[in-house]
Design a protein around this motif. Structure first.
Motif: not given
Ligand SMILES: Nc1ncnc2c1ncn2[C@@H]1O[C@H](COP(=O)(O)OP(=O)(O)OP(=O)(O)O)[C@@H](O)[C@H]1O
Ligand SMILES: [Mg+2]
Lengths: 252, 260
Positions: A10-17, A35-43, A85-87, A198-200
């Protein structure tokens, strides 16, 4: 083999995984969709230790990666990985070839400069970039070119495990095809283990052995790519078809 | 309004301050521990020596030149009240070498270098370049922080030494051209008056300031928030904290060096 067990982040109150369980067998290609923002990159970052999970385990060949405490252990662990990296995350103070050959210019894999440069130029060619780009700076390249330099850097040291965060986003369809083929080649010919986001959907079909869909902080569906189209899961169906109507809300 | 809320506010800022001091202390410790363990990125160090040292020369030179000149005018005018105008060379020398040379060099470099370091490292953080470094088996502390801190710690005394000479030159030019001092006497008075300890104490101060400047740049860059706003804030914080720490440590060091 890579295994995630009940990973929470979780990032603060944002429970990602919220309890991700996932297994990737050695030498296979896993594609993560969601979906975008579901936490794939975080995984992916959890596996590499760039993000520390709040709870749960990440195992590499049965060994908890959090147990790599000393610098030498971390180095040995990371030396097995390559990451796009994504970027792009290219070093903007270094030229393109120095970026690609970063690992080959220092540390345990250090090679003579000429040799490192030759390898960099060869990897650039594989991602469809001319040798002339080698001496340019990342800021002089287009977004898609930067992406491909990032890809070349990820594969430069021929790691056993490679993570690709959206390798074809921002590329034209032809170049996307080239990159899909390259990723497939790396898995089949070099026996690397790949984890791709990927989204493709055409990319998914070209790259994947297995597919996992991340939704609501957990792996919602996972299985071989051949079973993906026959799956009855409404979330997965909506995602594959790209329809606005369905159980996944468009505004998240 | 809760009557205790001002107290709570004071408590909160005190805690925040203590937490910040703790983080800086830990970061300093980490920097020092990486400093003594290989690998050492020598090429990065040389680059930084160029960027921090060489390219700061014009700024430092101009600052100290004008300050030396102004100091000569002030001391002359002030000295005239007691009929001791002749002490200009000695007081300019001691003022520049002990205090103004190192402090102004530190402050100017803080403005130029702390901000640049914080912006660069902050941008690297925001664009995931720091994460990329880690995945390429390169420790960001060793690759980014240590070369900058070592380069600044070495560069600042050298810059301050140059600043000292130019500052004294500023005083000399004003005194000789405007105040009718004899040039040869001015130089003789300066050289005979200055003790080695005056010069060395100033250069030691400058080394400490250099350490502070680079450390604050790196610390705030690494702690940068997300997005352009995060980098902007990191840059400001770096310059402000470096300047304050320079002035505070200058006070402490002066106390250590010059109270018997
Ligand atoms: N370092 C961080 N600090 C705070 N929040 C973060 C951090 N990294 C990611 N998040 C939050 O975690 C959530 C998931 O981010 P993530 O980058 O994993 O999304 P994603 O699934 O890769 O989306 P996309 O397909 O758009 O790349 C988002 O809500 C993002 O705001
Ligand atoms: Mg992502």
């Amino acid at each position: 083999m890579i295994e995630l067990r009940d990973v929470h982040k979780a990032f603060g109150s944002n429970k990602v995984l919220q309890g991700v369980d996932l297994k990737i067998d050695k030498g296979t290609s896993m594609v993560i969709i969601g979906g975008s923002g579901t936490g794939k990159s975080v995984t992916l970052k959890c596996v590499l230790g760039l993000v520390t999970p709040d709870s749960g385990q990440v195992l590499l060949e049965g060994q908890d990666v959090a147990s790599n405490r000393s610098n030498a252990e971390r180095d040995a662990f990371l030396a097995r990985f390559g990451m796009l990296f994504q970027g792009g995350a290219l070093f903007d103070s270094l030229t393109v070839w120095q970026n690609v050959a970063f690992r080959l210019l220092r540390g345990s894999l250090k090679k003579p400069k000429e040799e490192a440069r030759a390898i960099a130029v060869e990897k650039l060619r594989r991602v469809g970039l001319k040798p002339e780009t080698a001496d340019m700076f990342p800021a002089e390249l287009s977004g898609g070119m930067q992406k491909r330099v990032g890809l070349a850097r990820a594969i430069a040291a021929e790691p056993e495990i490679i993570f690709f965060d959206e390798p074809t986003t921002g590329l034209d369809p032809i170049m996307a095809g080239v990159i899909n083929e390259l990723i497939r080649e790396i898995v089949v010919e070099m026996g690397a283990t790949a984890m791709t986001i990927t989204h493709d959907m055409s990319s998914v079909r070209a790259i994947a052995d297995n597919v996992a869909m991340l939704h609501g902080g957990v792996i919602h569906w996972t299985g071989p790519v051949s079973e993906m189209d026959d799956a009855s899961d409404p979330y997965l169906r909506q995602f594959i078809n790209g329809s606005a109507e369905g159980p996944i809300e468009a505004v998240r | 309004m809760n009557p205790l809320s001002p107290v709570a506010a004071v408590g909160r800022s005190t805690l925040a301050l203590l937490a910040a001091i703790g983080r800086v202390t830990l970061y300093t410790g980490a920097t020092l521990s990486h400093l003594v363990r290989p690998p050492f990125y020598f090429r990065e160090f040389l680059n930084q020596l160029m960027v921090i040292g060489y390219f700061s020369l014009p700024v430092v030179g101009l600052t100290t030149l004008f300050t030396g000149g102004a100091l000569a005018l002030q001391i002359y005018a002030g000295g005239a009240r007691f009929n001791v105008e002749a002490v200009v060379p000695q007081i300019v020398a001691i003022g520049i070498v002990r205090e103004l040379g190192p402090v102004l060099t530190g402050l100017m470099v803080a403005g130029r270098v702390s901000s640049a370091i914080a912006a660069e490292i902050g941008t690297m953080k925001v664009t995931e370049q720091i994460d990329a470094l880690v995945t390429l088996s390169t420790n960001p502390m060793k690759y980014l922080t240590v070369p900058r801190v070592v380069a600044a710690t070495i560069a600042l005394p050298l810059l301050a030494a140059v600043g000292n000479v130019i500052g004294i030159l500023g005083g000399y030019l004003v005194s000789v051209l405007r105040l009718d001092f004899n040039g040869a006497t001015y130089i003789r008075n300066t050289v005979e008056f200055l003790e080695p300890s005056d010069i060395i104490s100033g250069l030691v101060k400058a080394a400490v300031f250099g350490f502070i400047v680079a450390l604050m740049g790196c610390f705030h860059g690494m702690a940068s928030g997300r997005g352009a706003q995060g980098v902007g804030r990191a840059t400001t914080n770096a310059v402000v904290s470096a300047s304050i720490l320079i002035l505070a440590s200058n006070f402490i060091l002066t106390g250590v060096f010059f109270t018997e």
